[in-house]
Design a protein around this motif. Structure first.
Motif, mmCIF file in Angstrom:
data_model
loop_
_atom_site.group_PDB
_atom_site.id
_atom_site.type_symbol
_atom_site.label_atom_id
_atom_site.label_comp_id
_atom_site.label_asym_id
_atom_site.label_seq_id
_atom_site.Cartn_x
_atom_site.Cartn_y
_atom_site.Cartn_z
ATOM 1 N N PHE A 22 67.356 88.770 32.230
ATOM 2 C CA PHE A 22 68.436 88.459 32.567
ATOM 3 C C PHE A 22 68.324 89.337 33.288
ATOM 4 N N PHE A 23 68.575 88.520 34.781
ATOM 5 C CA PHE A 23 68.868 89.449 36.125
ATOM 6 C C PHE A 23 69.854 88.551 37.181
ATOM 7 N N PRO A 24 70.306 89.491 37.660
ATOM 8 C CA PRO A 24 71.790 89.399 38.768
ATOM 9 C C PRO A 24 71.268 89.176 40.180
ATOM 10 N N MET A 25 71.500 88.041 40.335
ATOM 11 C CA MET A 25 70.791 87.979 41.828
ATOM 12 C C MET A 25 72.277 86.660 42.655
ATOM 13 N N GLN A 26 71.872 87.116 44.230
ATOM 14 C CA GLN A 26 73.171 87.042 44.567
ATOM 15 C C GLN A 26 72.485 85.600 45.638
ATOM 16 N N VAL A 27 73.189 84.270 45.452
ATOM 17 C CA VAL A 27 73.186 83.061 45.841
ATOM 18 C C VAL A 27 72.890 83.437 47.815
ATOM 19 N N ALA A 28 71.259 83.362 48.118
ATOM 20 C CA ALA A 28 70.960 83.392 49.575
ATOM 21 C C ALA A 28 71.350 82.135 50.295
ATOM 22 N N ASP A 29 70.661 80.371 50.007
ATOM 23 C CA ASP A 29 71.441 79.457 50.175
ATOM 24 C C ASP A 29 71.164 77.979 48.749
ATOM 25 N N HIS A 30 71.866 77.144 48.716
ATOM 26 C CA HIS A 30 71.778 76.396 48.079
ATOM 27 C C HIS A 30 71.311 75.138 48.555
ATOM 28 N N ARG A 31 70.641 74.551 48.942
ATOM 29 C CA ARG A 31 70.247 73.183 49.879
ATOM 30 C C ARG A 31 69.751 71.551 48.857
ATOM 31 N N ASP A 32 69.684 70.573 49.664
ATOM 32 C CA ASP A 32 69.388 69.532 48.922
ATOM 33 C C ASP A 32 68.007 70.122 48.062
ATOM 34 N N ASP A 33 66.959 70.963 48.282
ATOM 35 C CA ASP A 33 65.655 70.571 48.243
ATOM 36 C C ASP A 33 65.554 72.045 47.307
ATOM 37 N N GLY A 34 66.355 72.642 47.363
ATOM 38 C CA GLY A 34 66.294 74.532 46.246
ATOM 39 C C GLY A 34 67.311 75.325 46.525
ATOM 40 N N LEU A 35 67.084 76.089 45.776
ATOM 41 C CA LEU A 35 68.442 77.718 45.583
ATOM 42 C C LEU A 35 67.374 78.369 45.954
ATOM 43 N N LEU A 36 67.964 79.721 46.285
ATOM 44 C CA LEU A 36 67.513 80.693 47.415
ATOM 45 C C LEU A 36 67.965 81.664 46.778
ATOM 46 N N LEU A 37 67.782 82.336 46.288
ATOM 47 C CA LEU A 37 67.978 83.826 45.323
ATOM 48 C C LEU A 37 67.822 85.613 46.156
ATOM 49 N N TRP A 38 68.705 86.291 46.310
ATOM 50 C CA TRP A 38 68.226 87.378 46.375
ATOM 51 C C TRP A 38 69.196 88.261 45.911
ATOM 52 N N SER A 39 68.245 89.931 45.906
ATOM 53 C CA SER A 39 68.226 91.005 45.292
ATOM 54 C C SER A 39 67.572 91.957 46.208
#
Length: 212
Positions: A22-39
């Motif tokens: 279980f790991f908290p991350m931040q949304v860097a970008d949410h696009r039609d082709d995928g989700l980019l997360l950052w920690s």
């Protein structure tokens, strides 16, 4: 529903009906082709270990799968950017040194991620991975463990070796072609300084896992 950049979400790796991570991350970008997360380096999440402190590597798989495991804090010492393409059986991670220098890709083979409740990103980790260097040389990771666990289907949460290897070879093809996401995209990534701090919560397992 599109997730707003800077929002905290919680990446959850399932092992059948139990959480493995279980790991908290931040949304860097949410696009039609995928989700980019950052920690960032130094972020804290949780692994789920045996009550006596043993991790998965120190525990027979049959015992591991039958036990009720407990959350143990885990701190990551590198920055982590994680790309979850919609409908693909993997995520691709960029590893950054604490000072911000990119040093490695890590392709995590896993069930295609699903978003639940606007705050959870759920997947099933398949153990076999692909490690990729900046010059795009690559190698399999944890193949011996993956093969050994497949021989214990009553205890393992992976039941389709072909699906896992297909995802791995898809990654290798992208690497060898120098195609996205192994084309240099996001290797100079820096989080937006205006984003709020990541919201820490205790591990939450109230929703069912995604299908294996």
């Amino acid at each position: 529903m599109s997730l707003v950049s800077g929002t905290t979400v919680y990446l959850r790796h399932w092992q059948r009906d139990q959480l493995g991570m279980f790991f908290p991350m931040q949304v860097a970008d949410h696009r039609d082709d995928g989700l980019l997360l950052w920690s960032p380096a130094g972020a804290q999440g949780w692994h789920f270990n045996m009550p006596d402190g043993r991790g998965m590597a120190q525990t027979p798989l049959t015992e591991w799968s039958a036990a009720q495991r407990v959350p143990v804090p885990h701190t990551v010492d590198h920055g982590l950017l994680s790309w979850h393409p919609h409908g693909r059986d993997y995520s691709v991670r960029w590893f950054f040194r604490p000072e911000g220098e990119f040093y490695q890709w890590y392709a995590n083979l896993e069930a295609a991620a699903s978003i639940s409740g606007g705050r959870f990103v759920d997947t099933v980790d398949w153990d076999l991975d692909v490690v990729v260097q900046p010059d795009r040389t690559w190698q399999w990771k944890d193949e011996d463990e993956f093969v050994a666990r497949l021989a214990m289907p009553d205890a393992y949460w992976v039941d389709d070796e072909h699906r896992v290897r297909k995802a791995g070879h898809e990654i290798v093809d992208l690497v060898e072609a120098g195609a996205f996401p192994f084309d240099g995209t996001w290797c100079d990534f820096h989080p937006d300084p205006a984003w709020p701090a990541i919201e820490q919560v205790e591990p939450v397992d109230s929703r069912p896992p995604v299908d294996n």
